[in-house]
Enzyme design. Sequence first.
Site, mmCIF file in Angstrom:
data_model
loop_
_atom_site.group_PDB
_atom_site.id
_atom_site.type_symbol
_atom_site.label_atom_id
_atom_site.label_comp_id
_atom_site.label_asym_id
_atom_site.label_seq_id
_atom_site.Cartn_x
_atom_site.Cartn_y
_atom_site.Cartn_z
ATOM 1 N N ASP A 1 33.537 43.579 42.294
ATOM 2 C CA ASP A 1 34.446 43.929 43.369
ATOM 3 C C ASP A 1 33.649 44.801 44.334
ATOM 4 O O ASP A 1 33.202 45.883 43.949
ATOM 5 C CB ASP A 1 35.647 44.695 42.794
ATOM 6 C CG ASP A 1 36.721 44.945 43.834
ATOM 7 O OD1 ASP A 1 36.383 45.021 45.041
ATOM 8 O OD2 ASP A 1 37.894 45.068 43.444
ATOM 9 N N PHE B 1 46.460 33.204 34.572
ATOM 10 C CA PHE B 1 47.902 33.353 34.777
ATOM 11 C C PHE B 1 48.201 33.423 36.261
ATOM 12 O O PHE B 1 47.571 34.189 36.988
ATOM 13 C CB PHE B 1 48.415 34.621 34.085
ATOM 14 C CG PHE B 1 48.486 34.468 32.593
ATOM 15 C CD1 PHE B 1 47.327 34.456 31.840
ATOM 16 C CD2 PHE B 1 49.713 34.309 31.955
ATOM 17 C CE1 PHE B 1 47.372 34.279 30.463
ATOM 18 C CE2 PHE B 1 49.770 34.143 30.581
ATOM 19 C CZ PHE B 1 48.605 34.127 29.837
ATOM 20 N N VAL C 1 43.322 35.885 37.996
ATOM 21 C CA VAL C 1 43.385 34.768 38.944
ATOM 22 C C VAL C 1 43.054 35.205 40.381
ATOM 23 O O VAL C 1 42.698 34.375 41.217
ATOM 24 C CB VAL C 1 44.770 34.083 38.918
ATOM 25 C CG1 VAL C 1 45.847 34.944 39.607
ATOM 26 C CG2 VAL C 1 44.712 32.701 39.531
ATOM 27 N N ASP C 2 43.145 36.503 40.653
ATOM 28 C CA ASP C 2 42.905 36.974 42.025
ATOM 29 C C ASP C 2 41.399 37.096 42.271
ATOM 30 O O ASP C 2 40.889 38.155 42.643
ATOM 31 C CB ASP C 2 43.627 38.305 42.279
ATOM 32 C CG ASP C 2 43.285 39.388 41.278
ATOM 33 O OD1 ASP C 2 42.773 39.061 40.188
ATOM 34 O OD2 ASP C 2 43.514 40.573 41.589
ATOM 35 N N GLU D 1 44.310 46.241 29.573
ATOM 36 C CA GLU D 1 42.881 46.595 29.667
ATOM 37 C C GLU D 1 42.550 47.767 28.739
ATOM 38 O O GLU D 1 41.477 47.812 28.141
ATOM 39 C CB GLU D 1 42.518 46.947 31.118
ATOM 40 C CG GLU D 1 41.040 47.238 31.327
ATOM 41 C CD GLU D 1 40.693 47.475 32.796
ATOM 42 O OE1 GLU D 1 40.317 46.499 33.474
ATOM 43 O OE2 GLU D 1 40.821 48.631 33.261
ATOM 44 N N ILE E 1 51.624 33.893 37.972
ATOM 45 C CA ILE E 1 53.072 34.110 37.904
ATOM 46 C C ILE E 1 53.555 34.537 39.293
ATOM 47 O O ILE E 1 52.910 35.337 39.966
ATOM 48 C CB ILE E 1 53.405 35.222 36.876
ATOM 49 C CG1 ILE E 1 52.712 34.957 35.521
ATOM 50 C CG2 ILE E 1 54.913 35.385 36.722
ATOM 51 C CD1 ILE E 1 53.250 33.835 34.701
ATOM 52 N N THR F 1 37.934 55.384 31.779
ATOM 53 C CA THR F 1 39.386 55.581 31.854
ATOM 54 C C THR F 1 40.108 54.926 30.666
ATOM 55 O O THR F 1 41.047 54.165 30.827
ATOM 56 C CB THR F 1 39.951 55.049 33.190
ATOM 57 O OG1 THR F 1 39.525 53.693 33.354
ATOM 58 C CG2 THR F 1 39.466 55.870 34.354
HETATM 59 C C1 2GW Z 1 52.152 41.449 40.451
HETATM 60 C C2 2GW Z 1 52.337 42.704 41.012
HETATM 61 C C3 2GW Z 1 51.423 43.714 40.750
HETATM 62 C C4 2GW Z 1 50.332 43.442 39.917
HETATM 63 C C5 2GW Z 1 50.173 42.181 39.360
HETATM 64 C C6 2GW Z 1 51.090 41.183 39.617
HETATM 65 C C7 2GW Z 1 50.897 39.857 39.051
HETATM 66 C C8 2GW Z 1 49.832 39.623 38.195
HETATM 67 C C9 2GW Z 1 51.746 38.769 39.403
HETATM 68 O O1 2GW Z 1 52.732 38.871 40.170
HETATM 69 N N1 2GW Z 1 51.483 37.538 38.905
HETATM 70 C C10 2GW Z 1 50.436 37.327 38.060
HETATM 71 O O2 2GW Z 1 50.197 36.183 37.670
HETATM 72 N N2 2GW Z 1 49.638 38.369 37.674
HETATM 73 C C11 2GW Z 1 48.548 38.119 36.722
HETATM 74 O O3 2GW Z 1 48.089 39.326 36.141
HETATM 75 C C12 2GW Z 1 47.357 37.488 37.448
HETATM 76 O O4 2GW Z 1 46.683 36.609 36.560
HETATM 77 C C13 2GW Z 1 46.498 38.699 37.758
HETATM 78 O O5 2GW Z 1 45.149 38.372 37.999
HETATM 79 C C14 2GW Z 1 46.712 39.535 36.497
HETATM 80 C C15 2GW Z 1 46.431 41.036 36.647
HETATM 81 O O6 2GW Z 1 47.027 41.536 37.828
HETATM 82 P P1 2GW Z 1 46.130 41.935 39.096
HETATM 83 O O7 2GW Z 1 44.990 40.981 39.153
HETATM 84 O O8 2GW Z 1 46.978 42.052 40.289
HETATM 85 O O9 2GW Z 1 45.664 43.378 38.727
HETATM 86 P P2 2GW Z 1 44.182 44.007 38.923
HETATM 87 O O10 2GW Z 1 43.323 43.136 39.763
HETATM 88 O O11 2GW Z 1 44.340 45.422 39.322
HETATM 89 O O12 2GW Z 1 43.715 43.904 37.414
HETATM 90 C C16 2GW Z 1 43.140 44.816 36.533
HETATM 91 O O13 2GW Z 1 44.108 45.647 35.889
HETATM 92 C C17 2GW Z 1 45.150 44.936 35.177
HETATM 93 C C18 2GW Z 1 46.004 45.911 34.428
HETATM 94 O O14 2GW Z 1 46.572 46.865 35.267
HETATM 95 C C19 2GW Z 1 44.579 43.945 34.181
HETATM 96 O O15 2GW Z 1 43.982 44.615 33.089
HETATM 97 C C20 2GW Z 1 43.538 43.069 34.829
HETATM 98 O O16 2GW Z 1 42.935 42.228 33.858
HETATM 99 C C21 2GW Z 1 42.489 43.922 35.507
HETATM 100 O O17 2GW Z 1 41.542 43.054 36.149
HETATM 101 MN MN MN Z 2 42.874 41.143 39.322
#
Ligand code: 2GW
Ligand code: MN
Length: 297
Positions: A270, A65, A156-157, A247, A67, A189
């Site tokens: 990470d 994703f 995606v990050d 999650e 977005i 958690t």
């Molecule tokens: C925007 C603002 C704050 C957080 C996320 C976003 C955002 C996320 C966005 O503007 N656009 C978007 O496409 N995303 C999607 O959601 C993107 O694919 C991203 O990789 C995913 C999860 O957000 P992310 O990667 O910023 O959060 P992390 O790295 O802290 O992810 C962990 O925690 C998440 C739940 O809080 C999810 O479970 C994720 O799978 C975890 O790796």
């Molecule tokens: Mn992420």
Amino acid sequence: KSVQLPPYFLLLQYHSKENFLFHRRSDVLLMTPWFAPIVWEGTYNSEILNEQFRQRNVTVGLTVFAIKKYVAFLNKFLETAETYFMVGHRVNYYIFTDRPEEVPKVPLKEGRNVVVLQVQNYPRWQEISMRRMEMINSFSQQRFINEVSYVVCVDVDMRFNDQVGVEILSDLFGTLHPGFYAAERQSFTYERRPASQAYVPRDEGDFYYAGGFFGGTVMEVYKLTKKCHEAIMMDKAKGIEAIWQEESHLNKYFVYHKPTKILSPEYLWDDNMGRREILKKRRFLAVPKNHAAIRNK
Ligand code: 2GW
Ligand code: MN
């Protein structure tokens, strides 16, 4: 003078070109109590596995994703996936985005396709993250079932940094979270409020899984995403949101639907969370992000 080898040595030699006896790892858990393998470097033979999956002409779907501002991660993600993800196999990248025109054109190898799926945006980032379950579920039914054998769902990050191949594939798989692979159950958690559908009691749960890397057959991913999405909606109706969004729901699901294979944190690493010395490979890495700029809260 020849070296004395144990009697089973020849048997192993006969069955495989590599001598697993001497590569066998004893420093990490290799199998769960329900007989699901845990995939670490040095525990499998990719030559044999590639042959098996090539014979089946398997196509793998990779959902991601992007977005709003997260489209900025796509270029590195796709470029590195072309180098390291399922090399030699058929791959469909499913890119869910609200900005189709901003999806970069990355050169693809033979047998690999990009499918851009336009989806809506949600104002809250928690909702963006959680709604992935709903969207993956609906596209599993509409498309994936006709186009791929397995679906792999990732953040995606991230960037690929080493091979991620068919060794990950199984009916239902999850990945050990890099912050908790060595932690005790008490410190996982999980959602601990009984009011939430994601609630896991203190004396249950096997591992803490990462939200950013799971998958399985289309049928299993369909069932998982359906259950998680329904649970998220039940919480929403009650005005509650699980501590780590989807999650938490994924972790709840895996307590009662045990994965058939588990990926080590090599598959979602990470450097800020774990000690990298324990890994022989860092295959899929979190890209450091400027939270203030990219998250645009
Ligand atoms: C925007 C603002 C704050 C957080 C996320 C976003 C955002 C996320 C966005 O503007 N656009 C978007 O496409 N995303 C999607 O959601 C993107 O694919 C991203 O990789 C995913 C999860 O957000 P992310 O990667 O910023 O959060 P992390 O790295 O802290 O992810 C962990 O925690 C998440 C739940 O809080 C999810 O479970 C994720 O799978 C975890 O790796
Ligand atoms: Mn992420």
